[in-house]
Design an enzyme around this catalytic site. Structure first.
Site, PDB file in Angstrom:
ATOM      1  N   SER A  20       0.826  -1.214   0.000  1.00 46.36           N
ATOM      2  CA  SER A  20       0.000   0.000   0.000  1.00 46.36           C
ATOM      3  C   SER A  20       0.863   1.268   0.000  1.00 46.36           C
ATOM      4  CB  SER A  20      -0.900   0.012   1.243  1.00 46.36           C
ATOM      5  OG  SER A  20      -1.544   1.258   1.338  1.00 46.36           O
ATOM      6  N   LYS A  71     -13.576  -4.013   1.687  1.00 47.88           N
ATOM      7  CA  LYS A  71     -14.352  -2.807   1.366  1.00 47.88           C
ATOM      8  C   LYS A  71     -15.864  -3.010   1.485  1.00 47.88           C
ATOM      9  CE  LYS A  71     -11.195  -0.370  -1.709  1.00 47.88           C
ATOM     10  NZ  LYS A  71     -11.068   0.311  -2.996  1.00 47.88           N
ATOM     11  N   ASP A 107     -13.185   6.597  -3.806  1.00 51.08           N
ATOM     12  CA  ASP A 107     -12.510   6.106  -5.029  1.00 51.08           C
ATOM     13  C   ASP A 107     -13.016   6.813  -6.291  1.00 51.08           C
ATOM     14  OD1 ASP A 107     -10.657   4.253  -4.035  1.00 51.08           O
ATOM     15  OD2 ASP A 107     -12.166   2.664  -3.910  1.00 51.08           O
ATOM     16  N   GLY A 131     -14.843  -2.681 -17.526  1.00 50.10           N
ATOM     17  CA  GLY A 131     -14.826  -3.290 -16.205  1.00 50.10           C
ATOM     18  C   GLY A 131     -16.111  -3.009 -15.452  1.00 50.10           C
ATOM     19  N   ASN A 154     -17.949  -5.194 -20.049  1.00 47.17           N
ATOM     20  CA  ASN A 154     -17.274  -6.087 -19.104  1.00 47.17           C
ATOM     21  C   ASN A 154     -17.238  -7.505 -19.643  1.00 47.17           C
ATOM     22  OD1 ASN A 154     -15.981  -6.323 -16.488  1.00 47.17           O
ATOM     23  ND2 ASN A 154     -17.691  -7.632 -15.905  1.00 47.17           N
TER      24      ASN A 154
END
Ligand code: NAP
Length: 287
Positions: A20, A71, A107, A131, A154
């Site tokens: 990270s 998440k 995000d 995606g 996708n």
């Protein structure tokens, strides 16, 4: 830096966590703004998530980021979740407001901020999003209100369709989800203004992969690859070679962190310095 008994603690939790960049960029921000705060990374296994959140609460950790694979699952342990994060179905930032844990998702807003900084106009434009995973979903919810037309392609068609239908209420104009194929890509890119790759294709170590043939790109469009490792993906290299405006994923990464920082502190962090630090670290990592 001086650690004292009133130093505030911030953190990121995930598994794995050792790669990270959040500790690097958040600690730069705390130091530059002269805040008596420190940011650490904790590897938390899925079976330990509940107790980790209880620990955050009882230790009075001021705020934390949440990354893969927590998440979605973290949401059930929070006191409140912001509307955008509920829509997205995932949280990447938690604010501890006097013992109340509130979840947010920065995000998509980070991606939007990165696009704005690059001067990419979205209003009335056609955007093709590749995606329908976690990042694509966050991005789609943030850009949807701003764009003219959004086409989601996708590999697993049902996920593209599901994401498109969950977005319908947020768009004044068209949103469609389709299967990602060479034909759908060629057709949709022919009149697209912005292409966003939000798949993991092109990510280290498979950095020589791309979903998009170079002949599908045309001048006047923007190619935004949210993959940030490597800094220059094959898609970005081919876009630049074709004189297409290209932007990588580091700015999005930094802006999602910068927005988390603002939620925690109410202050604006030094985004340029954070970007430079992350880019340098990435260069060192990939040699
Ligand atoms: P995820 O939830 O696992 O989703 C992965 C997506 O990639 C899915 O849509 C998947 O399609 C697609 N995909 C994977 N392999 C593929 C292939 N060979 N061909 C076609 N499609 C393929 O992952 P994520 O969290 O959304 O992350 C995606 C990428 O974004 C990663 O590279 C990550 O590092 C990057 N990211 C960047 C930022 C940033 O701040 N810049 C933030 C978050 C993520 P299926 O649904 O068919 O499996």
């Amino acid at each position: 830096m001086d650690i004292s008994s009133d130093t505030k603690l911030y953190a990121v939790i995930g598994d794995p966590i050792e790669h990270s960049f959040s500790p690097l960029m958040q600690n730069i921000a705390f130091q530059r703004l002269g805040l008596n705060s420190v940011y650490l990374a904790f590897r938390v296994r899925s079976q330990d998530l509940e107790s980790a959140i209880a620990g955050m609460r009882s230790l009075g950790v001021s705020g934390f980021n949440v990354t893969v694979p927590h998440k979605v699952s973290v949401m059930r342990y929070l006191d409140r979740v912001d509307r955008l994060a509920v829509d997205i179905g995932a949280v990447n930032t938690v604010v501890n407001e006097g013992g109340t844990l509130i979840g947010y998702n920065t995000d998509g807003e980070g991606a939007l901020a990165a696009l704005r900084e690059e001067g990419v106009e979205l209003k009335g434009r056609k955007v093709v999003l590749l995606g329908a995973g976690g990042a694509a979903k966050a991005l789609a919810f943030s850009i949807a209100p701003a764009v003219g037309k959004l086409i989601i392609l996708n590999r697993t068609e049902s996920k593209a369709r599901d994401l498109a239908s969950s977005l319908k209420g947020r768009l004044s104009s068209a949103v469609e989800g389709r299967k990602l194929t060479e034909t759908s890509l060629r057709n949709e890119l022919a009149d697209a203004d912005v292409l966003i790759n939000a798949t993991s294709v092109g990510m280290y170590p498979k950095a020589d992969e791309t979903l998009v043939k170079r002949e599908f790109l045309h001048r006047g469009m923007t190619v935004f690859d949210i993959v940030y490792n490597p800094l220059m993906t094959r898609l970005l290299k081919e876009a630049e070679a074709a004189s297409v405006h290209a932007m990588g994923g580091v700015k999005m990464l930094v802006y999602q962190g910068a927005l988390a920082f603002e939620l925690w502190t109410g202050r604006k962090p030094p985004v340029d310095e954070m970007c430079e630090a992350v880019e340098n670290a990435l260069r060192r990592r990939t040699g």
